[in-house]
Motif scaffolding. Structure first.
Motif, PDB file in Angstrom:
ATOM      1  N   TYR A   5       0.849  -1.189   0.000  1.00  0.00           N
ATOM      2  CA  TYR A   5       0.000   0.000   0.000  1.00  0.00           C
ATOM      3  C   TYR A   5       0.881   1.233   0.000  1.00  0.00           C
ATOM      4  N   SER A   7       1.814   5.027   1.126  1.00  0.00           N
ATOM      5  CA  SER A   7       1.633   6.005   2.194  1.00  0.00           C
ATOM      6  C   SER A   7       1.342   7.361   1.551  1.00  0.00           C
ATOM      7  N   LEU A   8       1.035   8.361   2.357  1.00  0.00           N
ATOM      8  CA  LEU A   8       0.814   9.708   1.817  1.00  0.00           C
ATOM      9  C   LEU A   8       2.046  10.208   1.064  1.00  0.00           C
ATOM     10  N   THR A   9       3.217   9.965   1.608  1.00  0.00           N
ATOM     11  CA  THR A   9       4.455  10.389   0.945  1.00  0.00           C
ATOM     12  C   THR A   9       4.603   9.707  -0.412  1.00  0.00           C
ATOM     13  N   SER A  23      -1.964  17.862   0.616  1.00  0.00           N
ATOM     14  CA  SER A  23      -2.950  18.169   1.655  1.00  0.00           C
ATOM     15  C   SER A  23      -4.144  18.947   1.102  1.00  0.00           C
ATOM     16  N   PRO A  30      -9.203   5.318   1.781  1.00  0.00           N
ATOM     17  CA  PRO A  30      -8.058   4.402   1.753  1.00  0.00           C
ATOM     18  C   PRO A  30      -8.501   2.948   1.602  1.00  0.00           C
ATOM     19  N   ARG A  33      -6.332   0.588   6.579  1.00  0.00           N
ATOM     20  CA  ARG A  33      -5.992   1.430   7.731  1.00  0.00           C
ATOM     21  C   ARG A  33      -5.299   0.553   8.764  1.00  0.00           C
ATOM     22  N   ILE A  34      -4.232   1.105   9.309  1.00  0.00           N
ATOM     23  CA  ILE A  34      -3.559   0.465  10.432  1.00  0.00           C
ATOM     24  C   ILE A  34      -3.449   1.555  11.482  1.00  0.00           C
ATOM     25  N   ARG A  36      -4.132   4.908  12.791  1.00  0.00           N
ATOM     26  CA  ARG A  36      -4.498   6.143  12.095  1.00  0.00           C
ATOM     27  C   ARG A  36      -3.819   6.271  10.736  1.00  0.00           C
ATOM     28  N   THR A  37      -2.984   5.303  10.388  1.00  0.00           N
ATOM     29  CA  THR A  37      -2.250   5.336   9.124  1.00  0.00           C
ATOM     30  C   THR A  37      -3.120   4.792   8.006  1.00  0.00           C
ATOM     31  N   ARG A  38      -3.184   5.566   6.914  1.00  0.00           N
ATOM     32  CA  ARG A  38      -3.980   5.160   5.751  1.00  0.00           C
ATOM     33  C   ARG A  38      -3.068   4.644   4.656  1.00  0.00           C
ATOM     34  N   GLY A  39      -3.589   3.726   3.841  1.00  0.00           N
ATOM     35  CA  GLY A  39      -2.817   3.183   2.729  1.00  0.00           C
ATOM     36  C   GLY A  39      -3.707   2.990   1.513  1.00  0.00           C
TER      37      GLY A  39
END
Length: 66
Positions: A5, A7-9, A23, A30, A33-34, A36-39
């Motif tokens: 997945y 990441s935002l970066t 942003s 997404p 989710r793990i 608060r991290t989205r993928g």
């Protein structure tokens, strides 16, 4: 098989923009989710990016009428 997945970066890098510029975008929901991290799956971002309005035929802001 392990799914990869983005990441935002990584999404910003795939779109060719900065993380700060990302942003301002309304990303699709997404795929994972793990905490608060989205993928996102790469194909999810590709499909979303193709469907966004923008420069080109029929996209962008309408021209002013004189």
């Amino acid at each position: 098989m392990t799914r990869e997945y983005l990441s935002l970066t990584q999404v910003a890098r795939q779109l060719g923009i900065t993380l700060g510029a990302l942003s301002n975008y309304k990303l699709p929901e997404p795929d994972a989710r793990i905490g608060r991290t989205r993928g996102w799956l790469p194909e999810t971002i590709d499909a979303w990016n193709r469907s966004r309005p923008g420069r080109g035929v029929g996209g962008g802001r309408p021209r002013k009428q004189d």
